[in-house]
Scaffold this motif. Structure first.
Motif, PDB file in Angstrom:
ATOM      1  N   LYS A 224       0.804  -1.028   0.107  1.00  0.00           N
ATOM      2  CA  LYS A 224       0.196   0.047   0.006  1.00  0.00           C
ATOM      3  C   LYS A 224       0.779   1.270  -0.109  1.00  0.00           C
ATOM      4  CE  LYS A 224      -4.162  -1.999   2.037  1.00  0.00           C
ATOM      5  NZ  LYS A 224      -5.285  -1.558   1.433  1.00  0.00           N
TER       6      LYS A 224
ATOM      7  N   HIS B  94       3.860   1.430  -1.403  1.00  0.00           N
ATOM      8  CA  HIS B  94       4.269   1.630  -2.803  1.00  0.00           C
ATOM      9  C   HIS B  94       3.327   2.189  -3.585  1.00  0.00           C
ATOM     10  CE1 HIS B  94       8.551   0.189  -2.330  1.00  0.00           C
ATOM     11  NE2 HIS B  94       8.154  -0.820  -1.626  1.00  0.00           N
ATOM     12  N   GLU B  95       2.027   1.741  -3.389  1.00  0.00           N
ATOM     13  CA  GLU B  95       1.019   2.214  -4.173  1.00  0.00           C
ATOM     14  C   GLU B  95       0.841   3.587  -3.979  1.00  0.00           C
ATOM     15  OE1 GLU B  95      -2.658  -0.071  -3.588  1.00  0.00           O
ATOM     16  OE2 GLU B  95      -1.631  -1.960  -4.049  1.00  0.00           O
ATOM     17  N   HIS B  96       0.654   4.010  -2.730  1.00  0.00           N
ATOM     18  CA  HIS B  96       0.704   5.674  -2.388  1.00  0.00           C
ATOM     19  C   HIS B  96       1.781   6.290  -3.054  1.00  0.00           C
ATOM     20  CE1 HIS B  96      -0.388   9.221  -0.312  1.00  0.00           C
ATOM     21  NE2 HIS B  96       1.167   9.283   0.317  1.00  0.00           N
TER      22      HIS B  96
ATOM     23  N   ASN C 175       3.363   5.691  -5.892  1.00  0.00           N
ATOM     24  CA  ASN C 175       3.281   5.558  -7.362  1.00  0.00           C
ATOM     25  C   ASN C 175       2.337   6.868  -7.478  1.00  0.00           C
ATOM     26  OD1 ASN C 175       4.961   3.770  -7.818  1.00  0.00           O
ATOM     27  ND2 ASN C 175       3.445   2.073  -7.738  1.00  0.00           N
ATOM     28  N   HIS C 176       1.304   7.227  -6.827  1.00  0.00           N
ATOM     29  CA  HIS C 176       0.479   8.283  -6.869  1.00  0.00           C
ATOM     30  C   HIS C 176       1.038   9.610  -6.832  1.00  0.00           C
ATOM     31  CE1 HIS C 176      -2.602   5.112  -6.467  1.00  0.00           C
ATOM     32  NE2 HIS C 176      -3.340   5.599  -7.554  1.00  0.00           N
ATOM     33  N   LEU C 177       2.256   9.548  -6.149  1.00  0.00           N
ATOM     34  CA  LEU C 177       2.763  10.797  -5.966  1.00  0.00           C
ATOM     35  C   LEU C 177       3.705  11.250  -7.045  1.00  0.00           C
ATOM     36  CD1 LEU C 177       3.362  10.856  -2.035  1.00  0.00           C
ATOM     37  CD2 LEU C 177       1.669  11.988  -3.242  1.00  0.00           C
TER      38      LEU C 177
ATOM     39  N   ASP D 209       5.594  12.436  -9.778  1.00  0.00           N
ATOM     40  CA  ASP D 209       5.629  13.520 -10.913  1.00  0.00           C
ATOM     41  C   ASP D 209       6.374  13.082 -12.067  1.00  0.00           C
ATOM     42  OD1 ASP D 209       6.338  16.950 -10.754  1.00  0.00           O
ATOM     43  OD2 ASP D 209       5.476  15.745 -12.292  1.00  0.00           O
ATOM     44  N   LYS D 210       5.624  12.782 -13.234  1.00  0.00           N
ATOM     45  CA  LYS D 210       6.180  12.140 -14.449  1.00  0.00           C
ATOM     46  C   LYS D 210       7.132  13.202 -15.016  1.00  0.00           C
ATOM     47  CE  LYS D 210       3.952   8.411 -14.263  1.00  0.00           C
ATOM     48  NZ  LYS D 210       4.391   7.300 -13.776  1.00  0.00           N
TER      49      LYS D 210
ATOM     50  N   VAL E 274       9.754  11.340  -6.469  1.00  0.00           N
ATOM     51  CA  VAL E 274       8.369  11.535  -5.524  1.00  0.00           C
ATOM     52  C   VAL E 274       8.498  12.911  -5.206  1.00  0.00           C
ATOM     53  CG1 VAL E 274       7.424  10.881  -3.562  1.00  0.00           C
ATOM     54  CG2 VAL E 274       8.647   9.226  -4.861  1.00  0.00           C
TER      55      VAL E 274
END
Length: 83
Positions: A64, A66-68, A70-72, A74-75, A81
């Motif tokens: 969870k 790591h999932e969090h 991944n949402h942060l 910035d491409k 992160v």
């Protein structure tokens, strides 16, 4: 839980500077911190964010986390992160 069981417990730490997780036993975490103290280092930037009876018990938490992250991500900043 007695002291011996606590020492064998798993701690998940997060480094804001390195932007990574570290998994230790409580005993190893404390030993690492004591060595840093004895060398005169100011400490570590790893922050304990979870305690679990075993590594296996920490796995869902890490998934969870790591999932969090991944949402942060910035491409536009090459996958770093956001702070």
């Amino acid at each position: 839980m007695d002291l011996h069981e606590i020492e064998k417990a798993t701690v998940v730490e997060w480094s804001p500077r390195q932007r990574c997780f570290h998994v230790f036993t409580v005993r190893d975490m404390l030993e690492h911190n004591r060595r840093a103290f004895l060398r005169g280092h100011g400490g570590t930037d790893f922050i304990p964010i979870g305690f679990f009876p075993t590594d296996r018990d920490a796995d869902p938490f890490l998934e969870k986390a790591h999932e969090h992250l991944n949402h942060l991500v910035d491409k536009d900043t090459n996958g770093c992160v956001k702070s």
